[in-house]
Design an enzyme around this catalytic site. Sequence first.
Site, PDB file in Angstrom:
ATOM      1  N   TYR A  75      18.854  -4.259  11.009  1.00  0.00           N
ATOM      2  CA  TYR A  75      18.269  -4.153   9.659  1.00  0.00           C
ATOM      3  C   TYR A  75      19.261  -4.718   8.634  1.00  0.00           C
ATOM      4  O   TYR A  75      18.903  -5.561   7.806  1.00  0.00           O
ATOM      5  CB  TYR A  75      17.944  -2.693   9.342  1.00  0.00           C
ATOM      6  CG  TYR A  75      17.417  -2.471   7.937  1.00  0.00           C
ATOM      7  CD1 TYR A  75      16.106  -2.792   7.611  1.00  0.00           C
ATOM      8  CD2 TYR A  75      18.239  -1.952   6.935  1.00  0.00           C
ATOM      9  CE1 TYR A  75      15.614  -2.599   6.320  1.00  0.00           C
ATOM     10  CE2 TYR A  75      17.759  -1.750   5.644  1.00  0.00           C
ATOM     11  CZ  TYR A  75      16.450  -2.071   5.344  1.00  0.00           C
ATOM     12  OH  TYR A  75      15.974  -1.882   4.059  1.00  0.00           O
TER      13      TYR A  75
ATOM     14  N   THR B 226       0.821  -1.225   0.000  1.00  0.00           N
ATOM     15  CA  THR B 226       0.000   0.000   0.000  1.00  0.00           C
ATOM     16  C   THR B 226       0.850   1.268   0.000  1.00  0.00           C
ATOM     17  O   THR B 226       0.314   2.376  -0.001  1.00  0.00           O
ATOM     18  CB  THR B 226      -0.921   0.019   1.241  1.00  0.00           C
ATOM     19  OG1 THR B 226      -0.139  -0.328   2.378  1.00  0.00           O
ATOM     20  CG2 THR B 226      -2.066  -0.952   1.084  1.00  0.00           C
ATOM     21  N   ASP B 227       2.147   1.110   0.024  1.00  0.00           N
ATOM     22  CA  ASP B 227       3.047   2.274   0.049  1.00  0.00           C
ATOM     23  C   ASP B 227       4.337   1.921  -0.684  1.00  0.00           C
ATOM     24  O   ASP B 227       4.638   0.740  -0.877  1.00  0.00           O
ATOM     25  CB  ASP B 227       3.429   2.615   1.499  1.00  0.00           C
ATOM     26  CG  ASP B 227       2.591   3.746   2.069  1.00  0.00           C
ATOM     27  OD1 ASP B 227       2.444   4.759   1.358  1.00  0.00           O
ATOM     28  OD2 ASP B 227       2.097   3.604   3.197  1.00  0.00           O
TER      29      ASP B 227
ATOM     30  N   LYS C 133      19.027  -8.148   6.071  1.00  0.00           N
ATOM     31  CA  LYS C 133      19.120  -8.087   4.611  1.00  0.00           C
ATOM     32  C   LYS C 133      20.237  -9.021   4.108  1.00  0.00           C
ATOM     33  O   LYS C 133      20.133  -9.588   3.023  1.00  0.00           O
ATOM     34  CB  LYS C 133      19.330  -6.650   4.137  1.00  0.00           C
ATOM     35  CG  LYS C 133      18.131  -5.735   4.425  1.00  0.00           C
ATOM     36  CD  LYS C 133      16.858  -6.223   3.741  1.00  0.00           C
ATOM     37  CE  LYS C 133      15.673  -5.299   3.962  1.00  0.00           C
ATOM     38  NZ  LYS C 133      14.447  -5.767   3.282  1.00  0.00           N
TER      39      LYS C 133
ATOM     40  N   GLY D 117       6.398  -1.567  -2.736  1.00  0.00           N
ATOM     41  CA  GLY D 117       5.403  -2.620  -2.928  1.00  0.00           C
ATOM     42  C   GLY D 117       4.211  -2.138  -3.733  1.00  0.00           C
ATOM     43  O   GLY D 117       3.737  -2.812  -4.649  1.00  0.00           O
TER      44      GLY D 117
ATOM     45  N   ASP E 181      -0.678  -8.709   9.365  1.00  0.00           N
ATOM     46  CA  ASP E 181       0.468  -8.020   9.982  1.00  0.00           C
ATOM     47  C   ASP E 181       1.599  -9.036  10.139  1.00  0.00           C
ATOM     48  O   ASP E 181       1.508  -9.954  10.953  1.00  0.00           O
ATOM     49  CB  ASP E 181       0.033  -7.459  11.342  1.00  0.00           C
ATOM     50  CG  ASP E 181       1.136  -6.653  12.008  1.00  0.00           C
ATOM     51  OD1 ASP E 181       2.313  -6.834  11.625  1.00  0.00           O
ATOM     52  OD2 ASP E 181       0.834  -5.850  12.901  1.00  0.00           O
TER      53      ASP E 181
HETATM   54  N1  LIG Z   1      13.207   2.749   0.734  1.00  0.00           N
HETATM   55  C1  LIG Z   1      14.485   2.419   0.592  1.00  0.00           C
HETATM   56  O1  LIG Z   1      15.392   3.249   0.517  1.00  0.00           O
HETATM   57  C2  LIG Z   1      14.861   0.965   0.521  1.00  0.00           C
HETATM   58  C3  LIG Z   1      16.179   0.646   0.184  1.00  0.00           C
HETATM   59  C4  LIG Z   1      16.548  -0.674   0.108  1.00  0.00           C
HETATM   60  C5  LIG Z   1      15.625  -1.657   0.359  1.00  0.00           C
HETATM   61  N2  LIG Z   1      14.349  -1.337   0.681  1.00  0.00           N
HETATM   62  C6  LIG Z   1      13.411  -2.417   0.961  1.00  0.00           C
HETATM   63  O2  LIG Z   1      12.290  -2.300   0.106  1.00  0.00           O
HETATM   64  C7  LIG Z   1      11.142  -2.835   0.752  1.00  0.00           C
HETATM   65  C8  LIG Z   1      10.003  -1.829   0.698  1.00  0.00           C
HETATM   66  O3  LIG Z   1      10.413  -0.663   1.380  1.00  0.00           O
HETATM   67  P1  LIG Z   1       9.619   0.726   1.244  1.00  0.00           P
HETATM   68  O4  LIG Z   1      10.634   1.776   1.387  1.00  0.00           O
HETATM   69  O5  LIG Z   1       8.735   0.691   0.069  1.00  0.00           O
HETATM   70  O6  LIG Z   1       8.737   0.684   2.585  1.00  0.00           O
HETATM   71  P2  LIG Z   1       7.525   1.611   3.015  1.00  0.00           P
HETATM   72  O7  LIG Z   1       7.381   2.779   2.117  1.00  0.00           O
HETATM   73  O8  LIG Z   1       7.721   1.841   4.471  1.00  0.00           O
HETATM   74  O9  LIG Z   1       6.241   0.690   2.799  1.00  0.00           O
HETATM   75  C9  LIG Z   1       6.042  -0.432   3.593  1.00  0.00           C
HETATM   76  C10 LIG Z   1       4.796  -1.177   3.145  1.00  0.00           C
HETATM   77  O10 LIG Z   1       4.693  -2.355   3.956  1.00  0.00           O
HETATM   78  C11 LIG Z   1       3.478  -2.340   4.705  1.00  0.00           C
HETATM   79  N3  LIG Z   1       3.815  -2.875   6.026  1.00  0.00           N
HETATM   80  C12 LIG Z   1       4.621  -2.316   6.950  1.00  0.00           C
HETATM   81  N4  LIG Z   1       4.700  -3.108   8.034  1.00  0.00           N
HETATM   82  C13 LIG Z   1       3.922  -4.186   7.777  1.00  0.00           C
HETATM   83  C14 LIG Z   1       3.592  -5.351   8.516  1.00  0.00           C
HETATM   84  N5  LIG Z   1       4.057  -5.539   9.755  1.00  0.00           N
HETATM   85  N6  LIG Z   1       2.757  -6.263   7.961  1.00  0.00           N
HETATM   86  C15 LIG Z   1       2.249  -6.058   6.722  1.00  0.00           C
HETATM   87  N7  LIG Z   1       2.540  -4.986   5.970  1.00  0.00           N
HETATM   88  C16 LIG Z   1       3.356  -4.053   6.497  1.00  0.00           C
HETATM   89  C17 LIG Z   1       3.032  -0.873   4.736  1.00  0.00           C
HETATM   90  O11 LIG Z   1       1.625  -0.760   4.789  1.00  0.00           O
HETATM   91  P3  LIG Z   1       0.805  -0.630   6.159  1.00  0.00           P
HETATM   92  O12 LIG Z   1       1.585   0.326   7.025  1.00  0.00           O
HETATM   93  O13 LIG Z   1      -0.530  -0.141   5.757  1.00  0.00           O
HETATM   94  O14 LIG Z   1       0.757  -2.025   6.710  1.00  0.00           O
HETATM   95  C18 LIG Z   1       3.511  -0.412   3.355  1.00  0.00           C
HETATM   96  O15 LIG Z   1       2.591  -0.793   2.369  1.00  0.00           O
HETATM   97  C19 LIG Z   1      11.582  -3.205   2.159  1.00  0.00           C
HETATM   98  O16 LIG Z   1      11.885  -4.574   2.227  1.00  0.00           O
HETATM   99  C20 LIG Z   1      12.846  -2.392   2.361  1.00  0.00           C
HETATM  100  O17 LIG Z   1      13.704  -2.956   3.294  1.00  0.00           O
HETATM  101  C21 LIG Z   1      13.937  -0.038   0.767  1.00  0.00           C
END
Ligand SMILES: NC(=O)c1ccc[n+]([C@@H]2O[C@H](COP(=O)([O-])OP(=O)(O)OC[C@H]3O[C@@H](n4cnc5c(N)ncnc54)[C@H](OP(=O)(O)O)[C@@H]3O)[C@@H](O)[C@H]2O)c1
Length: 321
Positions: free
Chosen positions: A205, A63-64, A209, A67, A112
């Site tokens: 974290y 939802t954010d 990873k 993803g 969750d």
């Molecule tokens: N952003 C970066 O710079 C970055 C860099 C490298 C890797 N990544 C990886 O990419 C992936 C996505 O990151 P993002 O930055 O897109 O994260 P994000 O913007 O924080 O989005 C997280 C998503 O996961 C859901 N979520 C969070 N906690 C949850 C839980 N306990 N159960 C079910 N759903 C949950 C949230 O929705 P709700 O809150 O509504 O549940 C939201 O849809 C992660 O694995 C992250 O480690 C990100």
Amino acid sequence: MSYDMYMLALAALGVVVLFFFFLDLIWSILQLSRALLAPFFIPNEETSLVKKYGQWALVTGSTDGVGRAYAFELAERGINVVLVSRNEEKLRNTAGEIERQCSVKTKIIVADFSHGSKAVEKVKEECGKLPIDILVNNVGKQYEYPMYLGEVPEKELADIITINVGAVTLMTRAFIDDMKERGRGAIVNVSSGSELQPLPLMTVYGATKAYIKSFTAALRYEYANAGITIQHLSPMFINTKMNAFSNRLQMSSTLVPDAKSYARYAVSTLGKMDESTGYWSHGIQYFFASIPPVWIRMYIGGQMNKTLRQDYFTEKGIKSK
Ligand SMILES: NC(=O)c1ccc[n+]([C@@H]2O[C@H](COP(=O)([O-])OP(=O)(O)OC[C@H]3O[C@@H](n4cnc5c(N)ncnc54)[C@H](OP(=O)(O)O)[C@@H]3O)[C@@H](O)[C@H]2O)c1
């Protein structure tokens, strides 16, 4: 051993190390070039994701951020998507937008992943007989801001491990044998550039990873003959709310793309590259970040996180600790 023999042995060792380093580099460049050029030179090989894998994908944390953007990209390629996150209203809104814009079917599941196997059982049960052809293990949790281990609330640490390690492992286990039976499918495990070395101030974290990297590579070996694509994605920084602790990471740029640009590129590597950062400029960053010895990378990572921690304190008006 004489001095000359010692120097000769050392030189031979250097040649072997360089040989493997360049072999790895050339292999990565070949894979990338092939993925980018194949559509122009071997168009017959280009099959749609639907043809290759099937009609349904499931994206965790959809939802954010990454993803959500990844789910849209799959839907734009004609794939129906199961969206899984915690908030029902956000899920309904995202599903509605995808259906309106992409004319595909969606299904939402509220779960969750900090609840561990209970959440995975719920997802599996609610999917029922729906064949999950592409599983995107995207959900991930990060520290609120770079912290020393003792500062991170215990519950947050446990959740990071349960979500980043547990959900990826158990969701994969829940769906991989169905894919094996069908003889096709794809699993995308979203790791992070943090896997490159131990990462001070994001210690847990980073360690989760590194787990995903190791888990995905070994899994690919185990299921090599099952017809399943098992992809490891390791993005560098992306402009999402996960990085809200620093304003400098909340500005999209070539080095820090927004989630949509990232996902568009990442989805185009699916089925073409087993290991990818998922974004062209992240590939360059990852390459240069891999060159120094681990202890130098760790030092740089630690210094970077001290700066990002300071950003957080400055933005919150907190006196630095
Ligand atoms: N952003 C970066 O710079 C970055 C860099 C490298 C890797 N990544 C990886 O990419 C992936 C996505 O990151 P993002 O930055 O897109 O994260 P994000 O913007 O924080 O989005 C997280 C998503 O996961 C859901 N979520 C969070 N906690 C949850 C839980 N306990 N159960 C079910 N759903 C949950 C949230 O929705 P709700 O809150 O509504 O549940 C939201 O849809 C992660 O694995 C992250 O480690 C990100």
